[in-house]
Design a protein around this motif. Sequence first.
Motif, PDB file in Angstrom:
ATOM      1  N   GLY A  44      80.135  69.153  27.800  1.00  0.00           N
ATOM      2  CA  GLY A  44      81.411  69.787  28.065  1.00  0.00           C
ATOM      3  C   GLY A  44      81.297  70.832  29.139  1.00  0.00           C
ATOM      4  N   GLY A  50      82.299  76.013  28.306  1.00  0.00           N
ATOM      5  CA  GLY A  50      81.415  76.096  29.066  1.00  0.00           C
ATOM      6  C   GLY A  50      81.235  77.083  29.999  1.00  0.00           C
ATOM      7  N   SER A  65      92.899  77.315  23.277  1.00  0.00           N
ATOM      8  CA  SER A  65      91.973  77.565  22.129  1.00  0.00           C
ATOM      9  C   SER A  65      90.731  78.557  22.355  1.00  0.00           C
ATOM     10  CB  SER A  65      91.300  76.372  21.727  1.00  0.00           C
ATOM     11  OG  SER A  65      90.331  75.902  22.339  1.00  0.00           O
ATOM     12  N   SER A  66      90.345  79.234  21.236  1.00  0.00           N
ATOM     13  CA  SER A  66      89.344  80.313  21.559  1.00  0.00           C
ATOM     14  C   SER A  66      88.074  79.796  22.180  1.00  0.00           C
ATOM     15  CB  SER A  66      88.897  80.764  20.046  1.00  0.00           C
ATOM     16  OG  SER A  66      88.939  79.978  19.228  1.00  0.00           O
ATOM     17  N   GLN A  70      86.359  74.972  29.080  1.00  0.00           N
ATOM     18  CA  GLN A  70      86.652  76.574  28.993  1.00  0.00           C
ATOM     19  C   GLN A  70      85.282  77.120  28.129  1.00  0.00           C
ATOM     20  OE1 GLN A  70      90.174  78.035  27.027  1.00  0.00           O
ATOM     21  NE2 GLN A  70      89.921  76.517  25.565  1.00  0.00           N
ATOM     22  N   HIS A 123      83.626  74.050   9.150  1.00  0.00           N
ATOM     23  CA  HIS A 123      84.340  74.644  10.229  1.00  0.00           C
ATOM     24  C   HIS A 123      85.704  74.356  10.174  1.00  0.00           C
ATOM     25  CE1 HIS A 123      85.538  76.955  13.705  1.00  0.00           C
ATOM     26  NE2 HIS A 123      85.889  75.847  14.176  1.00  0.00           N
TER      27      HIS A 123
END
Length: 328
Positions: free
Chosen positions: A11, A17, A240-241, A15, A190
């Motif tokens: 990945g 990454g 997302s975070s 983002q 998680h």
Amino acid sequence: SKAPVRVAVTGAAGQIGYSLLFRIASGEMLGKDQPVILQLLDLPQAQKAVKGVMMELDDCAFPLLAGMVATDDPNVAFKDADYCLLVGARPRGPGMERADLLTANGAIFTVQGKAIAENASENVKVLVVGNPCNTNAYIARAAAIKVGRTNPANYHGMLRLDHNRALTQLAQKSGRSVSSLKKMVVWGNHSPSMYADYRFCTSNGDSIKDLINDHAWNNDVFLPTVGKRGAAIIEARGLSSAASAANAAIDHMRDWALGSDDWVTMGVPSDGSYGIPEGVVFGFPCECKNGEFKIIQGLEIDEYSKGKIANTLKELEEERAAVADMLK
Ligand code: NAI
């Protein structure tokens, strides 16, 4: 100087990454004396974007960055890898059911687990970030076990972001500094079902539970805040975070590789500890030393905590059942 180690990141064009790779290359994960070779995996349509990230990595002139490869072939990406960070995953599309998400990712992580076991270093350390990360790690591990060669205990899922989120909530509530907090634990999946447990947590020798002394806050504010933090970030940011997720991945791998003097939460394959069935990838309190981790044993689990742990385990058992056919 040390020989370079190989770090595979999937990945790589995404983002997380983009926040992660620069910190690995600067030495924040494996130490300021450890050269790294980055082996970047992404889908064929993302190869151009990966090249762009590599151009930027070049432009940082990181002294520790000893090489880079970009590929869409897992066998190339995981070749001789010492560390694998599995970030790329199939996101939930419109109208996609939970079961569809599990099987779409199951297909990715059976391929990647097999490719790791066939190609990586025998001592490879694997951290799955891509969601649903516990079950994706469980699948990768199961596929790797069929091949042999690598250590089945070294297929982890990332609970560290939940752990770090909990630390800051506790620091803000108690008025103590984050760095003073020790012995935090997040049990389970998680997901919003995770159980962030500060019963053992101390700050300069004081019990955080005694300092806060507010069960209603724990149950009605703290646990929902930590559990739904991912959704709150999406709501606020429209994405997302990513930086905090990358930061947690760095923390997990750094502590595993270099050791830690505090408990850390890791999603690790259960060895039966605390009644969690063998193989389920579950958030446990761990100690790390000399490149190895150990689940902290002997913690007292009270009735309230038993209920919370059973609840998050039930969700993981359901996920496991949904992918069982793929592992035959
Ligand atoms: P993103 O969508 O920005 O990037 C994902 C990247 O993965 C894309 O470049 C995509 O092409 C690639 N990809 C998809 N399938 C792949 C495959 N089979 N092999 C290699 N690459 C593949 O997503 P972002 O924001 O970077 O998040 C990545 C994952 O991390 C998501 O699954 C997300 O839910 C998860 N996540 C996990 C957290 C945790 O605490 N465990 C926290 C935050 C995010």
